[in-house]
Scaffold this active site. Sequence first.
Site, PDB file in Angstrom:
ATOM      1  CB  SER A 256      35.249  17.568   8.864  1.00  0.00           C
ATOM      2  OG  SER A 256      35.780  17.214   7.603  1.00  0.00           O
ATOM      3  CE  LYS A 257      36.272  25.384  10.676  1.00  0.00           C
ATOM      4  NZ  LYS A 257      37.072  25.443  11.809  1.00  0.00           N
ATOM      5  NE  ARG A 258      40.073  16.737   6.694  1.00  0.00           N
ATOM      6  CZ  ARG A 258      39.746  15.592   6.139  1.00  0.00           C
ATOM      7  NH1 ARG A 258      40.052  15.358   4.893  1.00  0.00           N
ATOM      8  NH2 ARG A 258      39.133  14.673   6.841  1.00  0.00           N
TER       9      ARG A 258
END
Length: 483
Positions: A256-258
Site C-alpha cells: 500500500s501507499k503508506r
Amino acid sequence: MSVRVRFAPSPTGFLHIGSLRTALYNYLFAKHHGGVCILRIEDTDRTRLVEGAIEEQIASLAWAGVTFDEGPHVGGNHGPYTQSERFDLYRTYGMQLVENGSAYYAFDTSEELDAMRLRQQAAGIAPKYDRSTMRNQFTVGDHETQRLLGENAQHVIRLKVPLHTDVRFHDEIRGDVVFAGREIDDQILLKSDGFPTYHLANVVDDHLMEITHVIRAEEWLPSTPKHVLLYEAFGWKAPTFAHVPLLLNPDRSKMSKRHGDVMVRDFAEKGFFPDALVNFVALCGWNPGTDTEIFSHNELIQAFSLERVNKAGAVFDYKKLDWMNGEYLKSRDPKELAAELLPALTARGYQYIEPDFVADVIELVRERVHFLKDVTEFADYLFGDVLSPLSSELAASISGNDTLRTAVKTFRDGLNNASIADLEAFKGLSQSAAESAGLKMGAFMKPLRLILTHREVGADLFGTVHLLGAQRCSVRLDSFLSS
Ligand code: GLU
C-alpha cells in the site's frame, strides 16, 4: 492451440505496480509461447470510472515496454475491447442463462437486502444472498415473476449457484482449488439498470475472445468459482486459470501507499529505468530457478513460465529495486545516458555539458549512485565551477595548514595536461608533492579532494582530476592557495 491471454484493467485509477506485474506476466507468457496478448478495458462499473485512467494506464504500460497485439489502442483499432461499448451483448448472454435455468430474476428492494444483511450479521453468518426468504423467481414463482416484469418492477438477474455441490477447478499456480457451493454467493449478473457486472462481462468476453489462459491477481480467486459456474451454464470450455500471488510490503501486509510508491508513474517520475523496474517486478513472485537476477526483455520472455510463479505473497523490496536500477545504470551506454541527462543539466545552467564530457562523467561516477538523475548532484563540481560552500568545520580542517599549502603548491606547479593524462604520472606528482611537504600520500589525498571538489566523498580522485583538466584544477588550487 495457440496461446491467447488478456490484461483486463478497470479504469478506476492509475496503473498500480501489481497491475503492471499482472500485465507483464500475461505479456511474457504470450511472447514465450508465440501467442497473442490482448488489452481489454473493463469499464462496466460506471460509478468507479476515473477520468483519464485508461490513457494513463496505457501510457504506463507503453513506458514499461508491455505491448499488446490486440486492444482498443492497437493500430487505431477500437474493436471489441472496451466493455462499455458492448452492453447489449452481455444482456443477451445474461438472458440466455435465465432461459436455460442457470440464472433467475430477483426483485428485492435495497431495504430488503439491507434487512437480510442485518439478520445475517445478528446470526453471526457471512453475508450472502439468501434466496429462500426473499422476493425472487424461486419464492414467488413464474406467474408472479411475469406479473412483476409486466409492472416493470425493479429487478436484477442472479446466478443460480448449485448449493449442494462443490466447485472445483485447477489453477496453474495454486493447484486444485475447491469452493463449497453453499459458500458462493448468487452473484448479480445483470444489474437493475441492465448493465452487466464484472463477472458476466468478463466470462462472456474471455469466451468470445478465445482466451486460453486467465492470468490475474490472487484477489480474483474467490470470483473464479462463479466464473467456472458461468462457463458451465453457457456450455463453454473454461480457460486455464493462474492466480498470481499478492505483492506485500516489507512487513508482509498488502502493498500500500503508506509504505512507498505503488503507482507505475511514481516509479517513472523517481527516475527508475523501465527495464530495471520490469526486471525487478518480474522477479516479484516468479523465480527463474537460477541465481541470475538481471534479465533483458528478451531473456525474460525466454525464461518465463507459470510453473515458476510462487504461491506465496512476494515482498516488494524497495532497496533491492534501487540496487537493480543501479545495475542498469552501470550497464547502459554512457553516450545514451548522457543524451538522457542533458536536458536536466541544461536546465541547471551548467557550463561543461558537451555530450562526450557528460558521458565520461557518467562513466566515472555511476558506480556510486543508483539513479541517472543523481549524477547531476553527485558530479556537480565537474559540470560547473561554482562549488558548494565548505562547512566551517571542513574549511577549518584545511585552512592555516602550512604543510598542506606546501604540498598543494608543489602539486599545482607540476600540474599540466601530461601529468594528469596517465595514472602513473598523476600518482608520481601527488606522491612527490606530499613527500616534499613531509605528508603521507593518504593524508594528502583527502584535503586535495576537498580543495578540488568541496566534497568529502566522490568518484575516484584521479578520474576526477583527469576530467577536470589541468586548467580547471589549477584555478581551484590557486583559489585555495590565495585564501
Ligand atoms: N477488471 C478486473 C481488474 O480490474 C480484471 C480481473 C481479471 O483479470 O479477470 O483487475
